[in-house]
Structures are given as C-alpha cells and as structure tokens.
Design an enzyme around this catalytic site. Structure first.
Site, mmCIF file in Angstrom:
data_model
loop_
_atom_site.group_PDB
_atom_site.id
_atom_site.type_symbol
_atom_site.label_atom_id
_atom_site.label_comp_id
_atom_site.label_asym_id
_atom_site.label_seq_id
_atom_site.Cartn_x
_atom_site.Cartn_y
_atom_site.Cartn_z
ATOM 1 N N CYS A 171 -8.180 -2.635 -12.385
ATOM 2 C CA CYS A 171 -7.823 -1.551 -11.464
ATOM 3 C C CYS A 171 -6.577 -1.904 -10.643
ATOM 4 O O CYS A 171 -6.168 -1.133 -9.794
ATOM 5 C CB CYS A 171 -8.977 -1.210 -10.535
ATOM 6 S SG CYS A 171 -9.421 -2.566 -9.450
ATOM 7 N N HIS A 196 0.809 -1.219 0.000
ATOM 8 C CA HIS A 196 0.000 0.000 0.000
ATOM 9 C C HIS A 196 0.837 1.260 0.000
ATOM 10 O O HIS A 196 0.439 2.286 -0.556
ATOM 11 C CB HIS A 196 -1.028 -0.046 1.129
ATOM 12 C CG HIS A 196 -2.188 -0.890 0.719
ATOM 13 N ND1 HIS A 196 -2.164 -2.258 0.816
ATOM 14 C CD2 HIS A 196 -3.341 -0.573 0.098
ATOM 15 C CE1 HIS A 196 -3.283 -2.731 0.303
ATOM 16 N NE2 HIS A 196 -4.014 -1.732 -0.135
HETATM 17 C C1 PEP Z 1 -5.622 -5.472 -6.516
HETATM 18 O O1 PEP Z 1 -5.529 -6.421 -5.748
HETATM 19 O O2 PEP Z 1 -5.161 -5.476 -7.671
HETATM 20 C C2 PEP Z 1 -6.311 -4.247 -6.075
HETATM 21 C C3 PEP Z 1 -6.591 -3.292 -6.929
HETATM 22 O O3 PEP Z 1 -6.571 -4.144 -4.750
HETATM 23 P P1 PEP Z 1 -5.470 -3.766 -3.645
HETATM 24 O O4 PEP Z 1 -4.179 -3.506 -4.356
HETATM 25 O O5 PEP Z 1 -5.958 -2.590 -2.907
HETATM 26 O O6 PEP Z 1 -5.420 -5.013 -2.814
#
Ligand code: PEP
Ligand code: MG
Length: 867
Positions: free
Chosen positions: A797, A489
């Site tokens: 995404c 993150h």
């Molecule tokens: C993913 O897993 O690609 C996603 C967009 O969610 P996060 O990165 O927040 O887990």
C-alpha cells in the site's frame, strides 16, 4: 543644431523638476526636464522617435528623437518596486512611435496607493542637449507643447549606450572589478543617476557589464536598459588614467547601494545562485542528480524567455503545461528605521486588519479548519504583541521591524517551552509574522489554491496537506516544490488528485516568475521554464494522448483485474478522506487497501470523537458499496504531530514515538478508534491495519484491545487485524508476525526510508529514495516468503503500488494486492492485464541481483518498453 518641442505625455499639473519628491530627479541628477502630476492613466509619446527601452518594471521608458535626444519618461516616484504591477506597456524596445502614441497605461488607484507619489518625470538624459521653455505651474493637457530640446545632429556619437559585450577597451590603462548588485530593484533611475554623477567627470570610459550586455556608465538610459536585478554580478570596466582606481571606486559605490537600501543577504551569494541546478534547457546528455539545495543562495528571477531546466525528484508521475502561480513564503525586506509613529502605527493597524479579514475569509472557505483560523485570530489580538510593537514604533522604528521583533520574541519564548502544543503556537506566530509583513508590503493575501485559475502550476517551498483540501479538479495542473520528499503527505494527496508533482527542485525554483509558462514533467522529475513553443506543443499532445488512453482504460477499469495468464491481482485504492471514496470506485478500485485516518485527525484543535469517526468510516464504507475497507489506525508522531496530543520533543522523531507506539502509549485514543471501526455496518466490510509494527507483541496488544472493545460492544463477528510491514525488522521476521496477523501490507514509503537510512522528507536525499532499490526488493521478498508460511495475503500500500514500473516486480515477488492512489488505477489495471506471471518472476529475480534502483528501472524498461 536642431530644436524640437516635446508634447506633454500626460494631462495634469505641470511642475518644475525641483518640486519632485525624489532627490535624484529634483537635483537634476537624472537629466533636465519637467514633471507632471497626472490626472489620466495613459502615458503618450512626447515626440516622433524610437523606443530605446521599456523598463522591466514597465514604469518607465525612453524614446530617442531623430536628433538623438534620449527622453526618459518615468511614471511616479518609487514605482520600480512594484515590479510591473499596475503597469501595461503598449510598445516594445526598438519600436517607432509618433507623437501622442500610447506608451504605457497604468492603474491609477493601485499605483497611487502603493507608490510614494504619482508625479511623473520627462527628462532628457544624454549629453549635448539643453532644455528650455518648460511649461510649468499650470494645468496641462496631453499633447500641449511642454518644453523644447536643443542640440544634437541626429547621430549619437561615441560609445554605444548599451549592447552585446563586444567592444574593445583600447590599448591604454584599463581596470576591472566585479561586484554583486545589492539593490532590490536593480539599476533603476535613481541609482543609475547616482552612478552617472560619479563617472561623468572621468576623462576615460566606464562600462558596466552584466549577462553579456554592457552599458556606458555615463548614461542613465543605458544603465536602466541593462535590465539588472538584485543579485546580478556586474563587472565594472574602466579605460583611461587611473582606470583600476576608477573601477574600484565605482564598485564600492555600487556595493553601497547608490542611495538605495542595500539588501545584504541575497547579494552575498547571488553569483553562486546562478549555478548548479539552473542550466539552459538544452537536453542534458545524462541528467545530473538534483543538488542539495538548502544552503544554496537564490539568484534574481529568470528573465522572460530565458529557457531554464530545473531538476528535482519524481513525486507524482505525469506531465502538464501551465502558467506558474508562486506560493513561496514571502521574503519581505525589513528596514529598521520608520517614517515616524504617525505613519507607521496606522500602517501596522491596517495590515493587522487586512490579515484578520483574510483569516475570516479562509475560515469561511474551509469551515472544517475554522478552529485554526480562530486560534490565529486570538494570537493577533494578544495585547502584549501589539503593545510591544507600538512601543518600538513610537521609538522611531518601522512597522515591519517592530512587528517582526515582537512576533519573533514571543515565538522563541513559546518554542523554548517543553510542551509541543506551545511549539505549534510558535509555528502559528511565525506564520502570522509573515502574513502581517506581506500585508505591510502592500501585497494582498494569496488566493487559496481552491480559487486558482484553471491550469495553474503552483510552485512553493512546500505545499501542506491542508492547502490541497478542497481544490476542485482541473484547477491545479501541476505542483513543483523547492523542498519536500516524494512520499510526504502533501504528495500523497497530490497523487490522489492526479496532479503531476516534482519535489526537491531546490531554491532555484524561487527564481521562476509568476505567470511564466512551464512544463512540469513528473515522469522525469523536471521543471522546464519558458520552454520553446514546439516543446509546449509536444507536451500538450502527449498530455492529450495520455488522457485519451486513460479514458479508454476507464471503460474496463471496473472489471476485476486478472493478468494475461488469468492470475487474479486485486487493485485497491488508498484513501485519506470521505470525499475520495466515490471517485475511487469510479476509477475501478476493488476496495480500499489503506485509509489514512490521520488525515481526519490532523489540522484540528481536538481529537475527533468516536461518533465523528464512526460517521466518517461508515460514509466511506457506504461509498465503497460493500467492497472491503482497510482502516489503518492512527499513524501520527514523527513528521505528523497532533497539536492536542502532547508527545515529548524528540531528537529523531521518525525513529521515535509514531504509529502503533503512540497508540499503545495513548490507549484511550486507540480504543475510541477501534470502537468506531467495530460499529461500521455490515460487520464484515472493515479490516483493521496497524502501522509501524516491529514485533508480534505489538500486534497482540492491539488484538487484545480489539477483543475487549468487541466484547463491550457486544459484537459477535470477528474482525480481521493486519500488520503494516514498514519497519525492516518486521520484514525480516514476517513469518513471526504472520503467525499473529490476518494479513500483511507493505508500506514501501517507510520501509524504503528505514532500509536506505534516508529521511523521506529530506530534499538532500530525495533523488536516491527509490523503493525499487534491490535492498528494498529483497526485504519485500523476505516479507512475502514469511507471510506465505501462514498463507497470509501480502498487499503493498506504499507509493510503489502506484508506480507502474514496480507492478511487475511486486507481482513477481508474490504480492497479490496493490493499493494505489485512485488516479492511477485505470491505467494500472490495464497494464497488469497485459502481464504474465512467468515474465514477472523472471524480471523480479533478475532485479534482486542488481546494484541499484536505476539498474532495476532499466531492466523493467527493457522488458516492458511501452512503460
Ligand atoms: C508507507 O509507509 O508506505 C505507508 C503506506 O504509510 P504512510 O505513507 O502513510 O506513512
Ligand atoms: Mg508509513
């Protein structure tokens, strides 16, 4: 036989060496001379001569007179440990100087408060000279006649003091033994003097070899001039009678620390530390994959000018040039024995006050996290913690040892409790343990990243999302992390800031000194330390060209995105906080395809209320000016625990309670969030997206909640409900999920993690964690095909949507919406405008038939060479 009079190098109180509060100097082990307790902050040359060496820590230097006498000028006692802090050298090795020339200036307040004493020594350190006429026990002015040196002829006969490793040992008996230097400040004056004392009487020669240099072990200056550091591997060579025994006994003395404390842990593996990842920066023919680094021992800091290439993993593309700001968790040396309660107790209390003041400043700087700093403050006030530490101090222990023992005891006790909130408190205590130890070491608190000098490149074990909150644009030029994965993150936030980032550099990154010039290359996953001037210049030119190209692309980025053949591709932005939204629109975002709402929930002491959430969502919707806003419901659990949400401790948290599984277990939390989203106006602007869906039933359960809350709120308009495809099972049955979802959005970060069975936060596998692996691409194709049976839109995404190499493949596989990090949108749209669907399909089809992500990347690079 000549005699020269040395001038006082400092003004102050002149005294005999025997009064110096350092036994090595006081007993004449280092050399003969005198000392001055200075009242000025500039050290001047006592004679005409040549600067033999300025110590790496700039606290000492040696000048050789024309008659060959080597005069060591040593500022203060125990100043080597300051590592140069507070000292400025005005001369270089080999430079000619005249009497009275300025050699070193120093910050009297800083050095005076950190060092044991400011008393400074002037001693003749080589054989064949005598000293008399010391003008002591009086005030002396700089430049006054201070003492007389007799002897020498001008040429320093015998073995050269130090130099490249070329001398032969002769034909007689020889011995050799290698040893790792366990002394924190290397062979500085005191241990060097002890070594000389041990070898002086030996009739043969003894030399110490380190990194292609060697020094006569009978010369303090030569030993200091080697510039050794903790963890260096030294070779002791002796030539003469009983040479092997001599080498052995010198090595044993070195292992024993030569009177300085032995730093055991670092010394043990230092030789290994010089290996694997750190390589001289000649361009590698085929870059070696990053080595797992967790077990690797770290070596000494890279020397200034030592060009080194560290390889890590691409996290945020782009290049930057800048100066390093280190943010490694401090590794303070803890000695058990204290200097007595009268000294140790006030030290501990002062350190605690310093930490408390730092917490107050942090709370002011980041009011949104004030509750965390308040919680830390309360832990520091815990009487049991302080009383326990004070009891140890009264039993003769040091402040560091006592504080560390109590903090660890309490942290371990908390961690042993099943309640995860208590485990968080344990983490807080460990943080405070370090903060207090750092304060005790005399180091000020780290400045927040928000206060960095412009153009800084931060190197750290791992950056936290909270570290990046509030960093103004332009300050942070790049990030290098020893650990971490490319989709953590913090990396997601770094990408939002457009900061080139490399992760999984390994612990070798800890060897990069503060202020070192570096090039961070997020396109290749490399960090180049002390690069040559032409590389710096070339990188600056490349960065400027890239910025110019982006500026040009931004001119058209707010227009809708169509491929060269007219096919419409929507390019949205991933957002994590309210303040990201206006910038994303400026970059050309056509909406928000993923609002990671967990960023609103993390780093708090309690969940945001429905109203708080509603206000934030509404502000984001307003900033998007009517563009669609896809709000993902809370995705916590796994690597994103919430302190106020008690979830059971899990063996494999990423395979446990996370995403929608938490929402269904804690329905009130999910319902409050759903209500907040349903209240946003105008009604059609928001969509709800649910993370970690594995089966249609989970989405149906959420839909039931949405319908109930909608009824309660009296909202007539329906709301679109989508599923994230990030669990492989969901990709495989996308046709079934598409039947109950209004849209699908592929989270390639998690999908890749689960398909490749590689933890996205694990540096050992970070280099192989590539979403362009054909296995991941085949699943994406299945997901698209499944969704198409119900005519559902499929977006991406995850991180691939921000990777220009992935764009033609995803489009070729049938994805029609990309939600990317705002910083790349202008360039991404410009690139998509050059693409043709038939080319994308062809290359995507070929990519599905390859063996590896590397092969896929080669295919894309061949088809679009400008990438
Ligand atoms: C993913 O897993 O690609 C996603 C967009 O969610 P996060 O990165 O927040 O887990
Ligand atoms: Mg995910």
């Amino acid at each position: 036989m000549t005699a020269i009079t040395l001038a006082a190098p400092l003004a102050g109180w002149a005294m005999p060496l025997s009064e110096v509060p350092d036994p090595a100097f006081a007993q004449g082990l280092v050399g003969t001379g005198m000392a001055i307790d200075p009242t000025v902050n500039e050290l001047r040359s006592p004679c005409d001569g040549t600067v033999l060496s300025v110590h790496r820590a700039r606290h000492a230097c040696t000048v050789r007179t024309a008659s060959g006498a080597e005069i060591l000028l040593h500022l203060g006692v125990d100043t080597v440990g300051l590592n140069g802090e507070g000292f400025t050298a005005h001369v270089q090795d080999g430079q000619s100087v005249k009497t009275g020339d300025r050699l070193i200036s120093f910050d009297m307040d800083l050095v005076g408060s950190r060092a044991q004493s400011l008393v400074s020594m002037m001693v003749v350190v080589n054989d064949g000279y005598t000293v008399d006429g010391q003008s002591v026990d009086r005030e002396i002015a700089a430049g006054d006649a201070a003492m007389t040196v007799h002897g020498g002829s001008g040429a320093d006969a015998g073995l050269p003091a130090s130099g490249p490793d070329s001398a032969e040992e002769g034909d007689g008996e020889t011995g050799e033994r290698s040893v790792v230097l366990p002394i924190a400040s290397g062979l500085h004056a005191r241990p060097a003097a002890a070594l000389v004392a041990a070898t002086k009487a030996y009739p043969g020669t003894v030399t110490i070899h380190c990194r292609d240099r060697r020094a006569n072990a009978k010369s303090v200056v030569a030993l200091m001039g080697l510039g050794t550091m903790l963890g260096d591997r030294l070779t002791v060579r002796a030539a003469g009678p009983g040479a092997q025994d001599m080498a052995e006994s010198v090595a044993v003395l070195i292992e024993g620390g030569l009177g300085d404390p032995v730093v055991a842990t670092l010394a043990a593996g230092a030789a290994a530390g010089a290996g694997s990842q750190a390589t001289p920066a000649t361009p590698p023919a085929a870059p070696a994959p990053a080595q797992p680094a967790a077990e690797e021992e770290v070596g000494p800091p890279f020397a200034h000018g030592e060009e080194v290439l560290l390889k890590g993993t691409i996290a945020v593309p782009g290049q930057a040039v800048g100066a390093v700001v280190r943010r490694f968790r401090s590794t303070v040396r803890v000695v058990e024995q204290g200097a007595g309660p009268d000294i140790e107790e006030p030290r501990l209390r002062r350190a605690l006050e310093q930490v408390v003041a730092g917490l107050a400043q942090s709370a002011q700087r980041m009011p949104e996290h004030a509750a965390i700093f308040q919680a830390h403050r309360e832990l520091l006030d815990d009487p049991e913690l302080l009383d326990g530490a004070l009891a140890d101090i009264r039993a003769g222990k040091s402040a560091e040892w006592s504080w560390q023992r109590m903090a660890r005891l309490q942290a371990d006790a908390l961690a042993a409790l099943a309640d995860p909130r208590m485990a968080e408190r344990a983490a807080d205590l460990r943080d405070l343990e370090q903060q207090v130890l750092t304060a005790l070491s005399g180091k000020g608190p780290d400045v927040g990243l928000a206060e960095l000098p412009a153009g800084s490149i931060v190197l750290a074990d791992e950056i936290l999302p909270s570290d990046l909150a509030g960093v103004p644009a332009g300050r942070l030029a790049g990030i290098g992390m020893a650990h971490g994965g490319p989709t953590s993150h913090a990396v997601i936030l770094a990408a939002a800031l457009g900061v080139p980032t490399v992760v999984a550099l390994g612990r070798q990154a800890e060897r990069v000194p503060d202020g070192a010039p570096v090039v961070i290359d997020g396109n290749r996953g490399e960090l180049l330390v002390f690069p040559p001037e032409d590389t710096l210049a070339a990188t600056r030119t490349a960065v400027a060209a890239r910025t110019a190209r982006r500026e040009e692309n931004r001119l058209t980025s707010r227009e809708e995105c169509r491929m060269a053949d007219g096919t419409r591709i929507e390019v949205f932005a991933n957002l994590g906080r309210v303040s990201d939204a206006p910038g994303a629109v400026v970059e050309g975002a056509e909406g928000c395809g993923l609002l990671r709402t967990e960023f609103l929930f993390l780093e708090r002491q309690s969940a945001p209320t429905e109203d708080e959430q509603y206000q934030q969502y509404q502000q984001i919707a307003d900033a998007l000016e009517g563009r669609p806003l896809v709000i993902r419901t809370l995705d916590v659990g796994g690597d994103k625990p919430l302190s106020y949400l008690p979830l059971p401790k899990e063996e494999n948290p990423v395979l446990g309670l996370r995403g929608v599984r938490v929402g269904l277990r804690e329905p009130e939390l999910l319902r409050a969030q759903i209500r907040a989203i349903l209240r946003v106006k105008p009604a059609g602007v928001c969509r709800i997206m649910v993370p970690m869906i594995a089966s249609p039933s989970e989405l149906q359960a959420v839909r039931a909640m949405v319908d109930e809350e909608r009824a309660k709120l009296g909202r007539a308009e329906p709301i679109e409900l989508g599923a994230m495809i990030e669990v492989p099972a969901a990709a495989l049955i996308a046709d079934r999920i598409g039947a109950v979802a209004d849209f699908l959005s592929i989270g390639t970060n998690d999908l890749t993690q689960y398909v490749l069975a590689m933890d996205r936060g694990n540096p050992h596998v970070a280099a192989q964690l590539d979403a362009l692996h054909p296995g991941v691409l085949r699943l994406i194709r299945l997901a698209v095909m499944g969704a198409k049976t119900h005519d559902r839109v499929v977006a991406v995404c995850g991180g691939s949507a921000s990777d220009p190499m992935a764009a033609p493949l995803l489009i070729g596989l049938g994805v029609t919406e990309l939600s990317a990090t705002p910083a790349v949108i202008a360039d991404l749209k410009a690139f998509i405008r050059t693409l043709r669907m038939e080319d994308c399909r062809r290359v995507a089809e070929a990519a599905l038939g390859t063996d590896s992500a590397d092969e896929v990347r080669r295919l894309v690079a061949e088809s679009w060479p400008a990438l």
